[in-house]
Enzyme design. Sequence first.
Site, short mmCIF file in Angstrom:
data_model
loop_
_atom_site.label_atom_id
_atom_site.label_comp_id
_atom_site.label_asym_id
_atom_site.label_seq_id
_atom_site.Cartn_x
_atom_site.Cartn_y
_atom_site.Cartn_z
N PRO A 10 -37.77 -31.95 18.41
CA PRO A 10 -36.26 -32.28 18.61
C PRO A 10 -35.72 -32.03 20.02
O PRO A 10 -36.20 -31.32 20.84
CB PRO A 10 -35.67 -30.86 17.85
CG PRO A 10 -36.83 -30.22 17.55
CD PRO A 10 -38.09 -31.04 17.73
N ASN A 11 -34.59 -32.92 20.33
CA ASN A 11 -33.75 -33.07 21.33
C ASN A 11 -34.61 -33.63 22.75
O ASN A 11 -33.96 -33.61 23.87
CB ASN A 11 -33.25 -31.56 21.70
CG ASN A 11 -32.58 -31.13 20.64
OD1 ASN A 11 -31.57 -31.76 20.07
ND2 ASN A 11 -32.75 -29.93 20.18
N ARG A 18 -30.13 -33.99 29.11
CA ARG A 18 -30.02 -32.70 28.64
C ARG A 18 -30.56 -31.85 29.44
O ARG A 18 -31.59 -31.50 30.11
CB ARG A 18 -30.89 -32.61 27.27
CG ARG A 18 -30.83 -30.97 26.80
CD ARG A 18 -31.62 -30.83 25.49
NE ARG A 18 -31.85 -29.64 24.92
CZ ARG A 18 -32.87 -28.95 24.52
NH1 ARG A 18 -34.15 -29.65 24.42
NH2 ARG A 18 -32.81 -27.85 24.41
N TYR A 23 -34.69 -29.11 32.40
CA TYR A 23 -35.78 -29.95 32.13
C TYR A 23 -36.23 -31.24 32.99
O TYR A 23 -36.80 -31.94 32.57
CB TYR A 23 -35.50 -30.77 30.55
CG TYR A 23 -34.92 -29.55 29.65
CD1 TYR A 23 -36.49 -28.83 28.98
CD2 TYR A 23 -33.81 -29.13 29.33
CE1 TYR A 23 -36.18 -27.95 27.83
CE2 TYR A 23 -33.70 -28.14 28.25
CZ TYR A 23 -34.88 -27.58 27.79
OH TYR A 23 -34.74 -26.39 26.60
N ASN A 75 -45.15 -31.87 22.19
CA ASN A 75 -44.15 -30.84 22.67
C ASN A 75 -43.33 -30.65 21.61
O ASN A 75 -42.42 -31.50 21.07
CB ASN A 75 -43.31 -31.37 23.93
CG ASN A 75 -42.26 -30.36 24.37
OD1 ASN A 75 -41.77 -29.48 23.78
ND2 ASN A 75 -41.67 -30.70 25.33
N ALA A 78 -38.02 -26.72 19.62
CA ALA A 78 -37.67 -25.53 18.92
C ALA A 78 -38.56 -25.31 17.67
O ALA A 78 -38.84 -24.29 17.37
CB ALA A 78 -36.20 -25.71 18.55
N HIS A 81 -41.52 -22.55 17.59
CA HIS A 81 -41.18 -20.97 17.14
C HIS A 81 -40.84 -20.93 15.67
O HIS A 81 -40.57 -19.88 15.14
CB HIS A 81 -39.82 -20.66 17.94
CG HIS A 81 -39.85 -21.08 19.27
ND1 HIS A 81 -40.93 -20.64 20.21
CD2 HIS A 81 -39.19 -21.78 20.06
CE1 HIS A 81 -40.78 -21.41 21.53
NE2 HIS A 81 -39.73 -22.08 21.11
N GLU A 99 -50.61 -28.19 23.34
CA GLU A 99 -49.18 -27.86 23.13
C GLU A 99 -48.58 -28.01 24.65
O GLU A 99 -49.31 -27.19 25.55
CB GLU A 99 -48.84 -26.44 22.61
CG GLU A 99 -47.59 -26.03 22.29
CD GLU A 99 -47.68 -24.59 21.66
OE1 GLU A 99 -46.40 -24.03 21.87
OE2 GLU A 99 -48.68 -24.11 21.36
N ARG A 108 -37.83 -17.06 29.02
CA ARG A 108 -36.58 -17.48 28.32
C ARG A 108 -36.49 -16.55 27.36
O ARG A 108 -36.97 -15.44 27.13
CB ARG A 108 -36.81 -18.87 27.69
CG ARG A 108 -37.10 -19.88 28.70
CD ARG A 108 -36.93 -21.60 28.37
NE ARG A 108 -35.45 -21.62 27.89
CZ ARG A 108 -35.43 -22.87 27.05
NH1 ARG A 108 -36.57 -23.70 27.06
NH2 ARG A 108 -34.30 -23.14 26.76
#
Length: 144
Positions: A10-11, A18, A23, A75, A78, A81, A99, A108
């Site tokens: 996602p994203n 973004r 990033y 990758n 989110a 997690h 990963e 973070r």
Amino acid sequence: MNTILLINGPNLNLLGTREPEKYGSATLKDVEDAMQEQCESHGAKLLCFQSNSEGAIVDRIHQAKTENVDAIIINPGAYTHTSIAIRDAFLSVSIPFIEVHLTNIFAREAFRHHSYLSDIAKGCIIGLGVDGYRLAAEFFLTRQ
């Protein structure tokens, strides 16, 4: 190594726009094009997939088994997690994977410090920006 599958969660379709301070400015297409070139230079094939949907990622991991994919670079964004489903998909297909995270997840928020994938991954590359993808591919292309 014949075929590597690159999965972005996602994203990651928003790479380059973004939060570029976090990033970087490379787009997902930039990453895919560079990896395509890298794989071709080793006589390997790269398949690319991105989805914001957990179920689509699970389905793509399952499909990789029927395509005889040799390795996966993921990758999970989110979903790192939160997704036991993606973890179970990897356990179901027994395809080695690395990963990758663009940022250092341990520098973070605390909720980002846990990964449901790291303990079953061949390896993890964290915090090296888009170079992490290249390094993961290099491992599979030269060390397997």
